[in-house]
Enzyme design. Structure first.
Site, PDB file in Angstrom:
ATOM      1  N   SER A   1      -1.225  -8.013   6.781  1.00 35.23           N
ATOM      2  CA  SER A   1      -2.430  -7.985   7.730  1.00 35.23           C
ATOM      3  C   SER A   1      -1.505  -8.573   9.244  1.00 35.23           C
ATOM      4  O   SER A   1      -0.960  -8.834   9.617  1.00 35.23           O
ATOM      5  CB  SER A   1      -2.865  -8.921   6.867  1.00 35.23           C
ATOM      6  OG  SER A   1      -2.555  -9.987   6.741  1.00 35.23           O
TER       7      SER A   1
ATOM      8  N   GLU B   1       3.504  -4.133  11.984  1.00 33.87           N
ATOM      9  CA  GLU B   1       2.463  -3.043  12.261  1.00 33.87           C
ATOM     10  C   GLU B   1       1.318  -3.255  11.127  1.00 33.87           C
ATOM     11  O   GLU B   1       1.875  -4.063  10.405  1.00 33.87           O
ATOM     12  CB  GLU B   1       3.551  -1.416  11.532  1.00 33.87           C
ATOM     13  CG  GLU B   1       2.402  -0.265  11.431  1.00 33.87           C
ATOM     14  CD  GLU B   1       1.671  -0.307  10.778  1.00 33.87           C
ATOM     15  OE1 GLU B   1       0.131  -0.474  10.418  1.00 33.87           O
ATOM     16  OE2 GLU B   1       2.062   0.270   9.232  1.00 33.87           O
TER      17      GLU B   1
ATOM     18  N   CYS C   1      -3.895   1.359   6.644  1.00 34.36           N
ATOM     19  CA  CYS C   1      -4.557   1.133   8.221  1.00 34.36           C
ATOM     20  C   CYS C   1      -4.876   2.171   9.097  1.00 34.36           C
ATOM     21  O   CYS C   1      -5.125   1.737   9.988  1.00 34.36           O
ATOM     22  CB  CYS C   1      -3.611  -0.195   8.572  1.00 34.36           C
ATOM     23  SG  CYS C   1      -1.410   1.130   8.718  1.00 34.36           S
TER      24      CYS C   1
ATOM     25  N   ASN D   1       0.831  -0.607   0.093  1.00 35.24           N
ATOM     26  CA  ASN D   1       0.097  -0.267   0.303  1.00 35.24           C
ATOM     27  C   ASN D   1       0.560   1.323   0.346  1.00 35.24           C
ATOM     28  O   ASN D   1       0.369   2.176  -0.470  1.00 35.24           O
ATOM     29  CB  ASN D   1      -1.312   0.170   1.106  1.00 35.24           C
ATOM     30  CG  ASN D   1      -0.187  -0.070   2.217  1.00 35.24           C
ATOM     31  OD1 ASN D   1       0.854  -0.407   2.630  1.00 35.24           O
ATOM     32  ND2 ASN D   1      -1.003   0.522   3.367  1.00 35.24           N
TER      33      ASN D   1
ATOM     34  N   GLU E   1       7.581   2.520  14.887  1.00 36.63           N
ATOM     35  CA  GLU E   1       8.615   2.913  14.065  1.00 36.63           C
ATOM     36  C   GLU E   1       8.627   4.619  14.254  1.00 36.63           C
ATOM     37  O   GLU E   1       7.648   4.993  14.995  1.00 36.63           O
ATOM     38  CB  GLU E   1       7.905   2.482  13.136  1.00 36.63           C
ATOM     39  CG  GLU E   1       7.859   0.465  12.532  1.00 36.63           C
ATOM     40  CD  GLU E   1       7.954   0.031  11.674  1.00 36.63           C
ATOM     41  OE1 GLU E   1       8.727  -0.395  10.757  1.00 36.63           O
ATOM     42  OE2 GLU E   1       6.190   0.119  11.264  1.00 36.63           O
TER      43      GLU E   1
END
Length: 454
Positions: free
Chosen positions: A206, A227, A261, A129, A433
């Site tokens: 995911s 993540e 997300c 993404n 992060e």
């Protein structure tokens, strides 16, 4: 071979070799040798090397952006930002190399110090993404901390990662220090996670796959940063600036075609202003420009793949049985197009209201009061991001503390800045992060005691 499709046209734009477990093993072996030499480089020289890498990326921003448009279908403006973000992440990480400090701890009988040492080889599994920036979130600080990186990009978006590896060599980074291995997740990704020479795995993707990686890493007690998914709330209280909140809401879930997300896909509106908010929001959704990613006027491009398109359609078809849908416009013909969609009147526990769709779809739900808003905001297993719209600073602070999410924004939809930590609660992941502590996540703390007793 992996076929790379242009999501806007469905044309094949490239084919690249898919890495095997043997390829992963060889890459990790090479990376380990390169890492030992890199860790011995003086901090100032390591920082200069990363700044050279940033400068080379800067000189190729437009090339990288166009490559991202072709492989991911991102709008040109977004793709330019992504390439620039890689540059900025490298610059920011370079600034931390000479500030990677240990501590001196007061103890009796001597001097006690801590030293932060690199982990070794870091495996990074990046998503499709945001292929460039999310790969750099881990790669830049890992390299800055003295590690080597083996990056496995997503099967559908390997091209920008491969080009970044070439630019790293052009900038003078040591050979094999930063390697890119395109491949399938269950093959190359699994081999990277399982390899005993990989000290840490950083994965973005995911929740389902993140759980699998967590289980595989446990066998070697391997460090991980995850993540994962999100179902972020956008809470609009009755006292909010409704015009501003409604104007900001569309791109809070339509940016990158909703494949984010952090997308604010659960719009929670206090009941006294629910109807008025929809009156403001509906025309804004219908006017979103969806089309050719290379057109500067385009606000939203296609989804990444046929599989993703089918997934999004299934959620909306199911939701339409229970509520109503407001739809924008999208091109017809080739390409993985889906219109901006707003769902209303669905039950608060409907799949579209609690599960991550990863497409240009949001659900609008009413709430009664502050307590009800918090209940709805926390009614998912995720906790990645969210927004709170109110003029009441006390309510903003109370709600910010009560919503279980790692990244919250008041009267805005900001989630990710490279200066600040990013990560989630619950099933949105583990670890953080970015931000000032990014480099320390790729180090081990060694404690050294020096006796001063006669």
């Amino acid at each position: 071979m992996l076929q790379v499709l242009n999501p806007a046209t469905e044309e094949v734009v490239a084919t690249v070799p898919a890495a095997t477990p043997a390829d992963v093993d060889a890459a990790v072996t090479r990376a380990a040798a390169a890492q030992r030499a890199w860790a011995a480089v003086a901090p100032a020289d390591r920082a200069r090397a990363l700044r050279r890498f940033a400068a080379v990326v800067d000189a190729h921003v437009e090339e990288l952006a166009l490559l991202e448009v072709r492989e991911a279908g991102h709008t040109l403006g977004n793709a330019r930002w992504e390439a620039g973000n890689v540059r900025d992440l490298l610059d920011y990480a370079a600034g931390g190399v000479e500030r990677l400090n240990g501590r001196q701890i007061p103890v009796p009988g001597g001097l006690d110090i801590t030293v932060l040492e690199p982990l070794g080889v870091v495996g990074v599994i990046a998503p499709w993404n945001f292929p460039m920036p999310i790969a750099a979130w881990a790669t830049a600080p890992a390299l800055a901390a003295g590690n080597a990186v083996v990056l496995k990009p997503a099967e559908t978006t390997p091209l920008t990662a491969l080009r970044l590896a070439e630019l790293a060599l052009e900038a003078g980074l040591p050979e094999h220090l930063f390697q890119v291995l395109p491949g399938e997740g269950p093959v190359a990704g699994a081999a990277l996670v399982d390899h005993p020479g990989v000290a840490k795995v950083v994965f973005t993707g995911s929740t389902r796959v993140g759980k699998q990686i967590m289980a595989r890493a446990a066998d070697q007690v391997k460090r991980i940063t995850l993540e994962l998914g999100g179902k972020s709330p956008n809470i609009v209280f009755a006292d909010a600036d409704l015009e501003a909140a409604a104007a900001a809401a569309p791109m809070a879930f339509l940016d990158n075609s909703g494949q984010d997300c952090c997308a604010r896909t659960r719009i929670l509106v206090q009941r006294p202003v629910y109807d008025r908010f929809l009156e403001l929001l509906t025309p804004a959704i219908e006017e979103i420009v969806v089309g050719d990613p290379l057109d500067e006027r385009t606000q939203m491009g296609p989804l990444i793949s046929r599989a993703q398109l089918d997934r999004v359609r299934a959620y909306v078809t199911d939701a339409a049985e229970h509520g109503e849908a407001v739809r924008g416009k999208a091109p017809e013909g080739p390409g993985f197009w889906f219109p901006p969609t707003l769902l209303t009147g669905v039950p608060e526990d409907a799949p579209c209201a609690v599960e991550e769709i990863f497409g240009p779809v949001a659900v609008v739900l009413p709430f009664e009061d502050e307590a009800d808003a918090i209940r709805l905001a926390n009614a998912t297993p995720y906790g990645l991001s969210g927004s709170i719209w109110t003029r009441d600073i006390g309510r903003a602070l109370r709600a910010s503390r009560a919503v279980r999410a790692g990244n919250l924004s008041v009267n805005s939809h900001s989630s990710v800045r490279y200066w600040t930590p990013f990560g989630g609660f619950g099933q949105s992941g583990l670890g953080r992060e970015l931000g000032p502590d990014a480099l320390t996540a790729f180090t081990e703390t060694k404690n050294v005691f020096i006796s001063t007793e006669a």
